[in-house]
Enzyme design. Structure first.
Site, PDB file in Angstrom:
ATOM      1  N   HIS A  57       8.453   7.709  15.326  1.00 45.87           N
ATOM      2  CA  HIS A  57       9.555   8.187  14.318  1.00 45.87           C
ATOM      3  C   HIS A  57       8.962   9.596  14.157  1.00 45.87           C
ATOM      4  O   HIS A  57       7.843  10.350  14.810  1.00 45.87           O
ATOM      5  CB  HIS A  57       9.329   7.549  13.046  1.00 45.87           C
ATOM      6  CG  HIS A  57       8.031   7.629  12.255  1.00 45.87           C
ATOM      7  ND1 HIS A  57       6.668   7.023  12.559  1.00 45.87           N
ATOM      8  CD2 HIS A  57       7.881   8.229  11.069  1.00 45.87           C
ATOM      9  CE1 HIS A  57       5.897   7.314  11.718  1.00 45.87           C
ATOM     10  NE2 HIS A  57       6.535   7.756  10.581  1.00 45.87           N
ATOM     11  N   HIS A  59       8.309  11.670  11.904  1.00 48.29           N
ATOM     12  CA  HIS A  59       7.246  12.507  10.973  1.00 48.29           C
ATOM     13  C   HIS A  59       6.126  13.362  11.687  1.00 48.29           C
ATOM     14  O   HIS A  59       5.450  12.868  12.856  1.00 48.29           O
ATOM     15  CB  HIS A  59       6.439  11.402   9.830  1.00 48.29           C
ATOM     16  CG  HIS A  59       7.466  10.787   9.008  1.00 48.29           C
ATOM     17  ND1 HIS A  59       7.401   9.803   8.245  1.00 48.29           N
ATOM     18  CD2 HIS A  59       8.724  11.608   8.453  1.00 48.29           C
ATOM     19  CE1 HIS A  59       8.272   9.943   7.404  1.00 48.29           C
ATOM     20  NE2 HIS A  59       9.096  10.630   7.448  1.00 48.29           N
ATOM     21  N   ASP A  61       3.077  14.028  11.191  1.00 49.42           N
ATOM     22  CA  ASP A  61       1.814  13.534  11.221  1.00 49.42           C
ATOM     23  C   ASP A  61       1.795  12.470  12.322  1.00 49.42           C
ATOM     24  O   ASP A  61       0.540  12.092  12.618  1.00 49.42           O
ATOM     25  CB  ASP A  61       1.348  12.932   9.777  1.00 49.42           C
ATOM     26  CG  ASP A  61       1.859  11.664   9.220  1.00 49.42           C
ATOM     27  OD1 ASP A  61       3.261  11.811   9.389  1.00 49.42           O
ATOM     28  OD2 ASP A  61       1.251  10.794   8.980  1.00 49.42           O
ATOM     29  N   HIS A  62       2.899  12.204  12.937  1.00 50.58           N
ATOM     30  CA  HIS A  62       2.904  11.482  14.220  1.00 50.58           C
ATOM     31  C   HIS A  62       3.332  12.120  15.528  1.00 50.58           C
ATOM     32  O   HIS A  62       3.344  11.631  16.607  1.00 50.58           O
ATOM     33  CB  HIS A  62       3.933  10.375  13.856  1.00 50.58           C
ATOM     34  CG  HIS A  62       3.520   9.261  13.088  1.00 50.58           C
ATOM     35  ND1 HIS A  62       2.832   7.984  13.284  1.00 50.58           N
ATOM     36  CD2 HIS A  62       3.296   9.404  11.488  1.00 50.58           C
ATOM     37  CE1 HIS A  62       2.430   7.452  12.000  1.00 50.58           C
ATOM     38  NE2 HIS A  62       2.792   8.281  11.243  1.00 50.58           N
ATOM     39  N   HIS A 115      11.267   3.063   6.869  1.00 49.22           N
ATOM     40  CA  HIS A 115      10.350   4.188   6.469  1.00 49.22           C
ATOM     41  C   HIS A 115      11.049   5.227   6.746  1.00 49.22           C
ATOM     42  O   HIS A 115      11.165   6.310   6.127  1.00 49.22           O
ATOM     43  CB  HIS A 115       8.982   3.999   7.297  1.00 49.22           C
ATOM     44  CG  HIS A 115       8.200   5.253   7.197  1.00 49.22           C
ATOM     45  ND1 HIS A 115       7.419   5.314   6.033  1.00 49.22           N
ATOM     46  CD2 HIS A 115       7.953   6.041   8.060  1.00 49.22           C
ATOM     47  CE1 HIS A 115       6.812   6.292   6.266  1.00 49.22           C
ATOM     48  NE2 HIS A 115       6.923   6.833   7.161  1.00 49.22           N
ATOM     49  N   ASP A 134       4.559   3.654  11.080  1.00 48.18           N
ATOM     50  CA  ASP A 134       4.710   3.420   9.606  1.00 48.18           C
ATOM     51  C   ASP A 134       5.805   2.397   9.161  1.00 48.18           C
ATOM     52  O   ASP A 134       5.987   2.453   8.007  1.00 48.18           O
ATOM     53  CB  ASP A 134       4.845   4.703   8.891  1.00 48.18           C
ATOM     54  CG  ASP A 134       3.617   5.666   8.995  1.00 48.18           C
ATOM     55  OD1 ASP A 134       2.784   5.359   9.739  1.00 48.18           O
ATOM     56  OD2 ASP A 134       3.820   7.075   8.745  1.00 48.18           O
ATOM     57  N   HIS A 172      -1.802   4.182   9.974  1.00 46.61           N
ATOM     58  CA  HIS A 172      -2.759   4.784   9.182  1.00 46.61           C
ATOM     59  C   HIS A 172      -3.846   3.699   8.491  1.00 46.61           C
ATOM     60  O   HIS A 172      -3.332   2.566   8.812  1.00 46.61           O
ATOM     61  CB  HIS A 172      -2.090   5.097   7.794  1.00 46.61           C
ATOM     62  CG  HIS A 172      -1.013   6.342   7.828  1.00 46.61           C
ATOM     63  ND1 HIS A 172      -1.372   7.662   7.802  1.00 46.61           N
ATOM     64  CD2 HIS A 172       0.250   6.157   8.360  1.00 46.61           C
ATOM     65  CE1 HIS A 172      -0.447   8.529   7.983  1.00 46.61           C
ATOM     66  NE2 HIS A 172       0.459   7.875   8.281  1.00 46.61           N
TER      67      HIS A 172
HETATM   68 ZN   LIG Z   1       5.713   8.342   8.733  1.00 42.93          ZN
END
Ligand SMILES: [Zn+2]
Length: 256
Positions: A57, A59, A61-62, A115, A134, A172
């Site tokens: 996805h 985001h 942080d990915h 998400h 996530d 995570h």
């Molecule tokens: Zn995420």
């Protein structure tokens, strides 16, 4: 074909990036590189060369490691077709029901919105592995930033139907706080209490709690149990629709 070797690479504050390596061919994919340096270090430590990047996805942080890894290794990026406007540089775009080769192993793509709207998950049957970003966490699920309870419950129901021995590689290390919440809404669940104690033991020893096993999630993850009458009753919603029960549990977690 032998199962993939899968390496957890801790990144940022609590993300897990994954390296997937085929010892026979040397093919090595990275899933959701939120930053490049720990990925480069993990590759170098093993003498592996990156051959592919995969995103679940959009985001940051990915995905924030995508550009540096593409530049260094010249490898293709696989990601969700629905996120073509939000993930730069995708070379292969995938959607629901597609089969894509990940480190040379067939991965089945499931669209799992909730998400985020464009989230996808990758199931690699020959390695009993699910990369769900996530969407599904050990003892939890992602925050519902973009989707609806109806979408999210459908996504979790899809993942729940995978083989019960599937290993859940989530995005995570949130398991210990998820366990505290799960016990708060499902304290009568003996399997959950035993699992929460094991998680405390692992974290005290600074060990990862990931991957988990789908069968254990089925028994102990409140978000996967929204259609279990005992779970509905535990949140005071006996007889309610599973989507309403899911929405209530998600709302309580947001405020926990
Ligand atoms: Zn995420």
């Amino acid at each position: 074909m032998a199962a993939l070797e899968i390496v957890l690479v801790p990144a940022l504050s609590d993300n897990y990036v994954y390296l997937l390596h085929d010892a026979g061919t040397g093919a090595t994919a990275v899933v959701d590189p939120g930053e490049a340096p720990p990925v480069e270090a993990a590759l170098a430590a093993r003498g592996w060369t990156l051959t592919q990047i995969v995103n679940t996805h959009h985001h940051h942080d990915h995905t924030d490691g995508n550009d540096a890894l593409k530049a260094k290794y010249g490898v293709p990026l696989v990601g969700p077709r629905a996120e073509s406007a939000r993930i730069a540089g995708m070379d292969v775009m995938v959607g629901d029901g597609d089969t894509v080769q990940v480190a040379g192993h067939s991965a089945i793509v499931y669209e799992t919105p909730g998400h985020t709207t464009g989230h996808v998950s990758f199931h690699i049957p020959d390695s009993q592995a699910l990369f769900c970003g996530d969407t599904l966490f050990a003892l939890g699920c992602g925050r519902m930033f973009e989707g609806t309870p109806t979408q999210f419950w459908k996504s979790l129901s899809t993942l729940r139907a995978l083989p019960s021995n599937t290993k859940i590689y989530c995005g995570h290390e949130y398991t210990q706080s998820n366990a505290r919440f799960a016990v708060s809404v499902d304290g009568g669940n003996a399997k959950l209490k035993a699992r929460a104690a094991e998680i405390d033991r692992l974290r005290a020893a600074k060990q990862p709690t990931v991957p988990s096993i789908l069968a254990d999630e089925f028994d102990t993850n409140p978000f996967l149990r929204a259609d279990d009458p005992a779970m509905a009753a535990a949140v005071g919603m006996a007889g309610a629709d599973p989507i309403a029960v899911f929405a209530e549990i998600r709302k309580r977690k947001d405020a926990f």
